[in-house]
Structure formats: C-alpha cells, structure tokens
Scaffold this motif. Structure first.
Motif, PDB file in Angstrom:
ATOM      1  N   LEU A  13     -26.586   2.079  75.099  1.00  0.00           N
ATOM      2  CA  LEU A  13     -25.950   3.394  75.017  1.00  0.00           C
ATOM      3  C   LEU A  13     -25.930   3.917  73.585  1.00  0.00           C
ATOM      4  CD1 LEU A  13     -23.055   2.927  77.597  1.00  0.00           C
ATOM      5  CD2 LEU A  13     -25.121   4.320  77.852  1.00  0.00           C
ATOM      6  N   MET A  14     -25.768   3.029  72.602  1.00  0.00           N
ATOM      7  CA  MET A  14     -25.851   3.485  71.210  1.00  0.00           C
ATOM      8  C   MET A  14     -27.265   3.932  70.868  1.00  0.00           C
ATOM      9  SD  MET A  14     -23.137   1.305  68.908  1.00  0.00           S
ATOM     10  CE  MET A  14     -23.463  -0.344  69.525  1.00  0.00           C
TER      11      MET A  14
ATOM     12  N   VAL B 107     -31.675  -5.379  83.956  1.00  0.00           N
ATOM     13  CA  VAL B 107     -30.453  -5.292  84.760  1.00  0.00           C
ATOM     14  C   VAL B 107     -29.498  -4.261  84.154  1.00  0.00           C
ATOM     15  CG1 VAL B 107     -28.359  -6.568  85.379  1.00  0.00           C
ATOM     16  CG2 VAL B 107     -30.599  -7.609  85.743  1.00  0.00           C
ATOM     17  N   VAL B 108     -29.342  -4.303  82.837  1.00  0.00           N
ATOM     18  CA  VAL B 108     -28.454  -3.358  82.153  1.00  0.00           C
ATOM     19  C   VAL B 108     -28.983  -1.933  82.271  1.00  0.00           C
ATOM     20  CG1 VAL B 108     -27.623  -2.650  79.870  1.00  0.00           C
ATOM     21  CG2 VAL B 108     -27.461  -5.042  80.573  1.00  0.00           C
ATOM     22  N   LYS B 109     -30.297  -1.755  82.099  1.00  0.00           N
ATOM     23  CA  LYS B 109     -30.878  -0.409  82.212  1.00  0.00           C
ATOM     24  C   LYS B 109     -30.659   0.158  83.610  1.00  0.00           C
ATOM     25  CE  LYS B 109     -35.076   2.324  81.527  1.00  0.00           C
ATOM     26  NZ  LYS B 109     -34.866   3.090  82.787  1.00  0.00           N
ATOM     27  N   GLU B 110     -30.833  -0.679  84.624  1.00  0.00           N
ATOM     28  CA  GLU B 110     -30.617  -0.222  85.998  1.00  0.00           C
ATOM     29  C   GLU B 110     -29.164   0.215  86.196  1.00  0.00           C
ATOM     30  OE1 GLU B 110     -31.109  -1.811  90.631  1.00  0.00           O
ATOM     31  OE2 GLU B 110     -31.523  -3.171  88.955  1.00  0.00           O
TER      32      GLU B 110
ATOM     33  N   ASP C  66     -28.704   3.550  84.455  1.00  0.00           N
ATOM     34  CA  ASP C  66     -29.343   4.637  85.207  1.00  0.00           C
ATOM     35  C   ASP C  66     -28.497   5.086  86.392  1.00  0.00           C
ATOM     36  OD1 ASP C  66     -31.485   4.572  83.473  1.00  0.00           O
ATOM     37  OD2 ASP C  66     -32.797   3.404  84.811  1.00  0.00           O
ATOM     38  N   LYS C  67     -27.734   4.172  86.976  1.00  0.00           N
ATOM     39  CA  LYS C  67     -26.961   4.481  88.181  1.00  0.00           C
ATOM     40  C   LYS C  67     -25.520   4.886  87.896  1.00  0.00           C
ATOM     41  CE  LYS C  67     -29.568   1.403  91.271  1.00  0.00           C
ATOM     42  NZ  LYS C  67     -29.492   0.174  92.120  1.00  0.00           N
ATOM     43  N   ASN C  68     -25.096   4.784  86.645  1.00  0.00           N
ATOM     44  CA  ASN C  68     -23.666   4.960  86.358  1.00  0.00           C
ATOM     45  C   ASN C  68     -23.386   5.940  85.225  1.00  0.00           C
ATOM     46  OD1 ASN C  68     -21.961   2.807  88.022  1.00  0.00           O
ATOM     47  ND2 ASN C  68     -23.901   1.827  87.439  1.00  0.00           N
TER      48      ASN C  68
ATOM     49  N   TRP D 219     -20.403   6.180  81.931  1.00  0.00           N
ATOM     50  CA  TRP D 219     -20.596   6.091  80.478  1.00  0.00           C
ATOM     51  C   TRP D 219     -20.699   7.427  79.758  1.00  0.00           C
ATOM     52  CZ3 TRP D 219     -25.113   8.485  79.329  1.00  0.00           C
ATOM     53  CH2 TRP D 219     -26.194   8.384  80.218  1.00  0.00           C
ATOM     54  N   LYS D 220     -20.933   8.514  80.489  1.00  0.00           N
ATOM     55  CA  LYS D 220     -21.077   9.814  79.804  1.00  0.00           C
ATOM     56  C   LYS D 220     -19.843  10.177  78.970  1.00  0.00           C
ATOM     57  CE  LYS D 220     -22.588  14.583  80.505  1.00  0.00           C
ATOM     58  NZ  LYS D 220     -21.490  15.224  79.749  1.00  0.00           N
TER      59      LYS D 220
END
Length: 312
Positions: free
Chosen positions: A56-57, A291-294, A297-299, A303-304
């Motif tokens: 995310l950073m 796994v983290v990227k997936e 992408d779905k959440n 995190w926004k």
C-alpha cells in the motif's frame, strides 16, 4: 489583444496553481526516492501485515524494502534508522531494549494495529482425558499428568514446549513462580512449534506448549487454552495476558516520509483476515506477495481510508 492577455494570464495562474499543488503533494511524500525499510520478523502473521503495509505504501509512491530482523535485535535497527518501521510489535515480548530506546525517543509508537490477539498455554483437546481437570492449570500438577508429559531429557519433570530462545521466555518464570514440576524446553522455530502440535494431534502424544493467535494452526487443530496460574508479580515476565500489538517507527520517520507516517498511523489489521492469508501461505504454499496482492485487489473499501488519511 486584451482578451488574449487575460486568457494567457489566467492560463499562467492555473499552471502556477497546479505546479504548487503538485509540489505540495511531492513534499507530502518526502524522501520518496529513499526506500522505507520494513522489519520482517519471524512469524507469518507479521509477514502478512508487513507486506500489506508495504504494497500500500508503494501505491502511495514509495519504494519499500523488506529486511529480515530478529524480534529483539530489530529495536537497535529502529533506533539508529537502519530499519524504518516495524508494523506488528507484540508488546508482551519486547525485551529490555525496547523501553530504553522508547524513553530515549529513538523510536516512536504510532498506535495500535488493532489485531485481536490470544496468547498462553495450549494443549490438544485429547489431553483433557490425560489430565482430567483441564483447562484449569492445577490439572497439570497431578502426578499422572506430569508423568505423561515427562521425556528422558526432563524427567522427573514434565516437558513444556516453549517459544524459541530468541523470542524471550515467560513460561519458565511462570512455571517456577508456581512451583510447577515442568521444564521449559525452547522450540527451534515457529515451524517447529506447529510441527509438534500437528504431530501430537495425529499420534495422540501428550503436549503442553506456549502459543498465540491469530495463527493458521488454530484453525486446523482442536486445542484448549489453559486457565493460567495467578500472577505472582504484576509484570510482563510473570503474567500472560492477550497482548497489545503496536506499530513502531524510527524517530525520524515522520519528518522523512510524512505521507507514509500518516498511513501507518491509520493502518489496521483484522485477525480473521490475517489468519486466512496465513493459511494460504503456510499450508497452501501460495506466494506471500501474490496472496497479499489478491487481498488488496479485493478489499479497496478497507484500505482506501488509510491512503486517504496519508494524502491528507
């Protein structure tokens, strides 16, 4: 001509305003070309939290590096700036250096990770037949229970499987405080702890051990949690309670990477979500970054707000 000059003036003003805005955004990022070095600790849950924060950073525009670090040695790196941040610090197991560098303002605590935790002594549920009276800790003192847990290296004491030595041990202190006939034997690693739990479950071999949650192993093994002995002294060494988990940065972090600092203050980790990702990595053999990227992408709805807080 006058109209053209006015338009040119308006265009120039707009250009200057956009340039100032861009400069302001760039300044908010700070030293974006210098990598933020995140501590990678020994357990998979910390890997998950750290890589979510790191990816995310990167979305914010930063460069991120992951640096392998020990649970206690990391604080020296955070104090001198060779590590930038550590996003999953379990405050019940920080050793002597943490309070010193915190008091000296070489590191900064930027808030709770909001990870719902468990920690204490666990046993495979079949142990309730071997040691009647569990989960009450007094059941562990019964001679038949001690004998069932004894090994050649610990007899006549029972064997208590403890954390790896470099994680620090409170179990040995608590056993001694309560005159319990057990010898704490350090495990070699997180993987060794889980392997013993799985082997004990499969072979119905008696086992009592130190453990924590969230952890994928708790979703796959039927365990009980011991109702702990009373604390003889109200200190972290003599008591086990579900710990707080905080985010720690080098003291110069906020000035150097302002937007990342705001992001880390907002960043949270849900224990149930973390446990799912841990299961995918540790048991299903999936790549951590994938796994983290997936998950990211779905959440986006999760995190926004953290990125919005970083952008101000």
């Amino acid at each position: 001509m006058k109209t053209i000059n006015v338009l040119q003036g308006a265009g120039l003003g707009l250009a200057l305003m956009l340039a100032a805005t861009a400069a302001g955004q760039s300044a908010d990022l700070g030293a974006k070309d210098e990598p933020i070095k995140l501590a990678m600790l020994e357990w998979t849950g910390a890997h998950v939290s750290t890589h979510i924060a790191g990816q995310l950073m990167e979305k914010l525009g930063y460069k991120v590096e992951y640096v392998t670090a020990g649970n206690f040695p990391q604080f020296s790196g955070l104090a001198d700036g060779s590590l930038s941040a550590s996003v999953e610090i379990w405050l019940n197991n920080v050793g002597d250096i943490y309070p010193k560098v915190l008091a000296a303002k070489q590191i900064e605590d930027v808030g709770k990770l909001d990870l719902k935790t468990q920690e204490g002594w666990i046993y495979p549920k079949f142990m309730e037949k071997v040691c009647p009276g569990l989960p009450d800790w007094n059941a562990l003192n019964k001679p038949e229970c001690v004998q069932a847990l004894a090994t050649p290296e610990t007899a006549p004491n029972g064997r208590f499987l403890d954390y790896p030595s470099d994680w620090g041990s409170r179990a040995a202190t608590i056993l001694a405080d309560n005159n319990m006939p057990y010898t704490a034997v350090p495990s070699g690693s997180e993987g060794a702890l889980v392997a013993e739990l799985e082997a004990a479950e499969a072979a119905k071999t008696p086992l009592i051990m130190m453990f924590w949650g969230p952890h994928y192993a708790l979703a796959e093994n039927d365990v009980g949690w011991v109702t702990m002995p009373p604390c003889k002294q109200q200190t972290n060494e003599h008591c086990i309670t579900p710990p707080d988990v905080d985010k720690i940065v080098w003291s110069g972090f906020g000035a150097k990477w302002p937007a990342a600092y705001a992001f880390l203050k907002a960043f949270k980790m849900d224990a149930t979500e973390q446990q799912k990702l841990m299961l995918a990595v540790d048991k299903q053999g999936k790549d951590l970054d994938a796994v983290v990227k997936e998950w990211i992408d779905k959440n986006e709805a999760v995190w926004k707000p953290w990125l919005d807080a970083a952008k101000g």
